[in-house]
Scaffold this motif. Structure first.
Motif, PDB file in Angstrom:
ATOM      1  N   PHE A  32       3.767  -3.557  -0.841  1.00  0.00           N
ATOM      2  CA  PHE A  32       2.470  -4.119  -1.602  1.00  0.00           C
ATOM      3  C   PHE A  32       3.127  -4.598  -3.138  1.00  0.00           C
ATOM      4  O   PHE A  32       3.771  -3.664  -3.809  1.00  0.00           O
ATOM      5  CB  PHE A  32       1.559  -3.114  -1.554  1.00  0.00           C
ATOM      6  N   ASP A  33       2.451  -5.727  -3.606  1.00  0.00           N
ATOM      7  CA  ASP A  33       2.472  -6.107  -5.020  1.00  0.00           C
ATOM      8  C   ASP A  33       1.541  -5.571  -5.815  1.00  0.00           C
ATOM      9  O   ASP A  33       0.645  -6.195  -5.651  1.00  0.00           O
ATOM     10  CB  ASP A  33       3.064  -7.593  -5.004  1.00  0.00           C
ATOM     11  N   ASN A  34       1.841  -4.672  -6.551  1.00  0.00           N
ATOM     12  CA  ASN A  34       0.811  -3.966  -7.463  1.00  0.00           C
ATOM     13  C   ASN A  34       0.522  -4.588  -8.899  1.00  0.00           C
ATOM     14  O   ASN A  34      -0.231  -4.131  -9.690  1.00  0.00           O
ATOM     15  CB  ASN A  34       1.140  -2.550  -7.714  1.00  0.00           C
ATOM     16  N   SER A  35       1.052  -5.954  -9.214  1.00  0.00           N
ATOM     17  CA  SER A  35       1.184  -6.175 -10.358  1.00  0.00           C
ATOM     18  C   SER A  35      -0.246  -7.069 -10.883  1.00  0.00           C
ATOM     19  O   SER A  35      -0.329  -6.860 -12.022  1.00  0.00           O
ATOM     20  CB  SER A  35       2.247  -7.335 -10.506  1.00  0.00           C
ATOM     21  N   SER A  36      -1.251  -7.328  -9.909  1.00  0.00           N
ATOM     22  CA  SER A  36      -2.360  -7.892 -10.245  1.00  0.00           C
ATOM     23  C   SER A  36      -3.297  -6.907 -10.382  1.00  0.00           C
ATOM     24  O   SER A  36      -4.405  -6.966 -10.791  1.00  0.00           O
ATOM     25  CB  SER A  36      -2.713  -8.957  -9.384  1.00  0.00           C
ATOM     26  N   THR A  37      -3.037  -5.736  -9.580  1.00  0.00           N
ATOM     27  CA  THR A  37      -4.061  -4.584  -9.839  1.00  0.00           C
ATOM     28  C   THR A  37      -3.722  -3.400 -10.523  1.00  0.00           C
ATOM     29  O   THR A  37      -4.666  -2.620 -11.045  1.00  0.00           O
ATOM     30  CB  THR A  37      -4.314  -4.150  -8.428  1.00  0.00           C
ATOM     31  N   SER A  38      -2.452  -3.141 -10.687  1.00  0.00           N
ATOM     32  CA  SER A  38      -2.250  -1.968 -11.712  1.00  0.00           C
ATOM     33  C   SER A  38      -2.812  -0.729 -11.108  1.00  0.00           C
ATOM     34  O   SER A  38      -3.180   0.182 -12.044  1.00  0.00           O
ATOM     35  CB  SER A  38      -2.417  -2.458 -13.233  1.00  0.00           C
ATOM     36  N   TRP A  39      -2.865  -0.514 -10.101  1.00  0.00           N
ATOM     37  CA  TRP A  39      -3.437   0.601  -9.584  1.00  0.00           C
ATOM     38  C   TRP A  39      -2.345   1.983  -9.790  1.00  0.00           C
ATOM     39  O   TRP A  39      -1.106   1.661  -9.775  1.00  0.00           O
ATOM     40  CB  TRP A  39      -3.539   0.512  -8.107  1.00  0.00           C
ATOM     41  N   ALA A  40      -2.822   3.159 -10.162  1.00  0.00           N
ATOM     42  CA  ALA A  40      -1.908   4.342 -10.441  1.00  0.00           C
ATOM     43  C   ALA A  40      -0.760   4.489  -9.189  1.00  0.00           C
ATOM     44  O   ALA A  40       0.043   4.535  -9.398  1.00  0.00           O
ATOM     45  CB  ALA A  40      -2.673   5.466 -10.568  1.00  0.00           C
ATOM     46  N   THR A  41      -1.587   4.491  -7.775  1.00  0.00           N
ATOM     47  CA  THR A  41      -0.522   4.687  -6.896  1.00  0.00           C
ATOM     48  C   THR A  41      -1.342   3.687  -5.722  1.00  0.00           C
ATOM     49  O   THR A  41      -2.415   4.238  -5.250  1.00  0.00           O
ATOM     50  CB  THR A  41      -0.477   6.118  -6.388  1.00  0.00           C
ATOM     51  N   PRO A  42      -0.937   2.651  -5.341  1.00  0.00           N
ATOM     52  CA  PRO A  42      -1.576   2.012  -4.181  1.00  0.00           C
ATOM     53  C   PRO A  42      -1.480   2.729  -2.717  1.00  0.00           C
ATOM     54  O   PRO A  42      -0.554   3.496  -2.576  1.00  0.00           O
ATOM     55  CB  PRO A  42      -0.562   0.553  -3.949  1.00  0.00           C
ATOM     56  N   THR A  43      -2.638   2.773  -2.152  1.00  0.00           N
ATOM     57  CA  THR A  43      -2.940   3.468  -0.868  1.00  0.00           C
ATOM     58  C   THR A  43      -2.901   2.364   0.230  1.00  0.00           C
ATOM     59  O   THR A  43      -3.552   1.250   0.063  1.00  0.00           O
ATOM     60  CB  THR A  43      -4.101   4.416  -0.941  1.00  0.00           C
ATOM     61  N   ILE A  44      -2.178   2.718   1.365  1.00  0.00           N
ATOM     62  CA  ILE A  44      -2.531   2.059   2.490  1.00  0.00           C
ATOM     63  C   ILE A  44      -3.316   2.493   3.683  1.00  0.00           C
ATOM     64  O   ILE A  44      -3.008   3.642   3.900  1.00  0.00           O
ATOM     65  CB  ILE A  44      -0.984   1.229   2.995  1.00  0.00           C
ATOM     66  N   HIS A  45      -3.976   1.748   4.313  1.00  0.00           N
ATOM     67  CA  HIS A  45      -4.718   2.275   5.588  1.00  0.00           C
ATOM     68  C   HIS A  45      -4.311   1.402   6.851  1.00  0.00           C
ATOM     69  O   HIS A  45      -4.157   0.213   6.659  1.00  0.00           O
ATOM     70  CB  HIS A  45      -6.051   2.298   5.566  1.00  0.00           C
ATOM     71  N   TYR A  46      -3.781   1.862   7.748  1.00  0.00           N
ATOM     72  CA  TYR A  46      -3.239   1.306   8.868  1.00  0.00           C
ATOM     73  C   TYR A  46      -3.633   1.605  10.285  1.00  0.00           C
ATOM     74  O   TYR A  46      -4.156   2.829  10.394  1.00  0.00           O
ATOM     75  CB  TYR A  46      -1.803   1.029   8.821  1.00  0.00           C
ATOM     76  N   TRP A  47      -3.926   0.634  11.285  1.00  0.00           N
ATOM     77  CA  TRP A  47      -4.457   1.311  12.555  1.00  0.00           C
ATOM     78  C   TRP A  47      -3.823   0.033  13.469  1.00  0.00           C
ATOM     79  O   TRP A  47      -3.176  -0.547  13.180  1.00  0.00           O
ATOM     80  CB  TRP A  47      -6.023   0.860  12.467  1.00  0.00           C
ATOM     81  N   GLY A  48      -4.130   0.432  14.700  1.00  0.00           N
ATOM     82  CA  GLY A  48      -3.775  -0.058  15.921  1.00  0.00           C
ATOM     83  C   GLY A  48      -2.472   0.313  16.545  1.00  0.00           C
ATOM     84  O   GLY A  48      -2.366  -0.103  17.842  1.00  0.00           O
TER      85      GLY A  48
END
Length: 646
Positions: A32-48
């Motif tokens: 994940f490229d966090n450069s446009s969002t600048s979230w403290a820590t990106p979180t991923i939700h995955y399924w399937g």
């Protein structure tokens, strides 16, 4: 822009001495490229796959700079990202491809940090293959079978698969004839992606599809669980369509799709499916003086209400106003003719008041969109090859799962821009550059007339603004708004579409019928539609990112799943009739839907792939579990709700 940010970030890493290939990743990894969002820590939700994350997801690990990574469950099919706060910042749902880097705008392609040769599969998902797979003879573990309906007539269909314990070598391996026109192949355990071709690779390849055990595929995509039929349209409801179609007397209908039918909302009222007649349209600078003369009440194929667009619920100070009230249709040997009445009944009385002149749709270079269903064997989502929606460069806004296969886009100001008709390629995607997909449309082929068509003696709409949109499915709160403003404030549009440009003849309309839906758009996202579809209200009360006094509907992703109005032949859609039963409370969780009802009755849960479950619900909470991820319709007592199961 996000792709540029991603590449700049990666170039910085290279220039600062970080060896991307020296610290490569393999397996079920995503970036994940966090450069446009600048979230403290990106979180991923995955399924399937297995395991799956618990929403809002799991914190990702910093690689370097703004690039994060995470390992997801084997067999994962879908992912989304957020800042750890779930719905407040979540991206749209995205298709998982191992080793790819994502941004809020979507899939940015294979990451240089990823080593396909060190993974369980090529991780690519782009259908090109790297030629380094284990080949067709190595399928360790428990593989699973997928099926392909060869209605396209390839000599021997070929399947290319990836993401599991083995992957095929591009362009794939020959499939085995099962029965009729249906072929089968057992892919490796854990396979996540597949595509099909005629053995010649890029020349005939389909789009990339998510691999699901025991499902039947066509060039259009996943048709759901294979029912054992001979294919060729004899099973799965129509052969090559992503929506199951009714066979026999109504081959063009979208079986199982809901349609709101009340005293005010009507689809094909009085059994009207358009009129066979020729209309001579002429426009001067986009304006007609005779449009009203071309149409009569007998030509109406859909009726809506006024004040059922986003501005009426949030942002009533905004203008111009696009609010389609009625849809007319006719056809002859050469053309399809459409007319639609737009009404102006939205204003801010405590702001600038009524502004009928400035509120005319043609006073802005807005987006005029018509979705059509002309081929009963094809249904596409309306996205481009690059993953964006038509006329958008930064993501997906108006998408479809209701039989749509042709799209007209033009300006609300006739004579401006480059109006075009779009048709899908074999991959199911549309393209600006391929003449088979994008055809320029005559700027003088459509226009408007000021005023209200004489067949309307009332204009029905909600009396109040900022109402709860669920009231639209009932019959309370509607009043005649015609006396609120002069008839000249309204606008009537009409268009002439050559049948040859749609790839059909008049006989196709007579034999199969075609579907039509008008999409009212403000900004990039849909704010209304005719016929009615609840997707245009799912974020109507949420703040627009650039102006909290306006609605998020201008920028959210909408998925149209309700039936279109039909021209030429009945659709056979399932209507949602207004009844006295109270609407159920519907909540989705991982793999389940929870429905609370006030009284006993039959509860039905279905999806567009044709799965249907009905239970005898009791008063209180009822749970239907074991559901795969996807979009579902919950029907109870005449009420229909749309929910997403993770």
């Amino acid at each position: 822009m996000n792709k540029l940010i991603t590449m700049v970030t990666l170039m910085v890493l290279l220039c600062t001495g970080v060896s991307l290939r020296g610290a490569t990743y393999s397996g079920n990894v995503v970036f994940f490229d966090n450069s446009s969002t600048s979230w403290a820590t990106p979180t991923i939700h995955y399924w399937g796959g297995s395991p799956q994350s618990t929403y809002p997801g799991e914190a990702m690990t910093l690689v370097e700079g703004n690039i994060y990574y995470a390992e997801v469950g084997k067999g994962t099919t879908g992912i989304l990202f957020n800042a750890g706060d779930g719905d407040k910042t979540k991206t749209g749902d995205m298709t998982y491809v191992a080793g790819h880097i994502y941004s809020p705008a979507g899939d940015q392609g294979l990451s240089p940090l990823y080593d396909p040769s060190g993974s369980d599969g090529d991780g690519d998902g782009d259908g090109d293959g790297d030629g380094e797979g284990d080949g067709e003879g190595d399928l360790p573990g428990d593989g699973f079978t997928v099926y392909f309906d060869n209605t396209v007539g390839w000599s021997t269909p070929t399947i290319h698969y990836w993401g599991g314990t083995a992957n095929s070598t591009w362009p794939g391996v020959a499939m085995t004839l099962h029965k009729g026109s249906v072929y089968k192949y057992e892919v490796a355990a854990g396979t996540t992606g597949i595509l099909f071709n005629a053995g010649d690779g890029d020349n005939t390849k389909t789009g990339d599809f998510v691999a699901v055990a025991d499902h039947l595929y066509t060039t259009s995509g996943d048709q759901g669980v294979y029912d054992g039929g001979d294919g060729g349209g004899d099973s799965q409801g129509g052969g090559t369509s992503a929506i199951p179609y009714l066979q026999g007397e109504q081959p063009g209908s979208s079986l199982g799709l809901p349609s709101l039918s009340t005293k005010y909302y009507q689809v094909n009222p009085n059994g009207q499916y358009g009129t066979q007649k020729t209309i001579s349209m002429s426009f001067s600078n986009g304006k007609s003086s005779s449009a009203f003369d071309h149409w009569s009440e007998e030509d109406i194929i859909a009726m809506g209400v006024a004040r059922d667009v986003a501005q009426a619920l949030k942002g009533k100070h905004e203008r111009p106003i696009l609010d389609t009230y009625a849809l007319f249709a006719a056809y002859d040997d050469t053309n399809l003719y459409l007319g639609w009445q737009m009404v102006y009944t939205i204003w801010d009385l405590y702001g600038e008041g009524k502004q009928p002149g400035e509120s005319k749709p043609y006073n802005m270079d807005g987006r005029l969109m018509i979705a059509l269903d002309v081929d009963p064997t094809v249904s596409v989502d309306g996205t481009l090859i690059d993953g964006n929606t038509i006329w958008d460069a930064d993501g997906q806004y108006n998408t479809f799962n209701n039989g749509a296969d042709r799209f007209f886009l033009g300006s609300t100001k006739p004579g401006v821009g480059n109006p075009s008709l779009f048709a899908p390629l074999a991959s199911g995607k549309v393209s600006y550059t391929d003449p088979l997909s994008c055809k320029s449309f005559d700027r003088n082929g459509y226009g408007y007339q000021d005023g209200l068509h004489p067949c309307f003696t009332e204009i029905w709409g909600q009396e109040e603004f900022e109402y709860d949109p669920t009231v639209l499915t009932g019959e309370e709160g509607f009043v005649d708004l015609r006396g609120e403003i002069d008839d000249t404030a309204h606008t009537f549009y009409e268009i002439k579409i050559p049948l040859a440009d749609l790839g059909i003849t008049k006989q196709n309309i007579i034999d199969n019928g075609i579907g039509v839906m008008i999409i009212d758009t403000y900004g990039q996202g849909a704010i209304g539609s005719l016929p009615y579809d609840p997707t245009v209200f799912d974020n109507v009360k949420t703040d627009y990112s650039k102006d909290p006094s306006s609605s998020m509907e201008k920028e959210d992703k909408d998925l149209f799943t309700y039936a279109m109005a039909r021209v030429g032949k009945a659709a056979g859609v399932v209507s949602v009739e207004t009844v006295a039963t109270a609407a159920p409370a519907v909540v989705a969780s991982k793999g389940a839907i929870h429905v609370t009802v006030a009284e006993a009755g039959v509860l039905t849960i279905s999806n567009a792939a044709g799965m249907t479950r009905s239970i005898d619900a009791t008063a209180g909470e009822n749970t239907v579990d074991g559901l795969p991820a996807g979009i579902y319709f919950v029907s109870f007592g005449g009420h229909v709700s749309k929910v997403i199961v993770r």
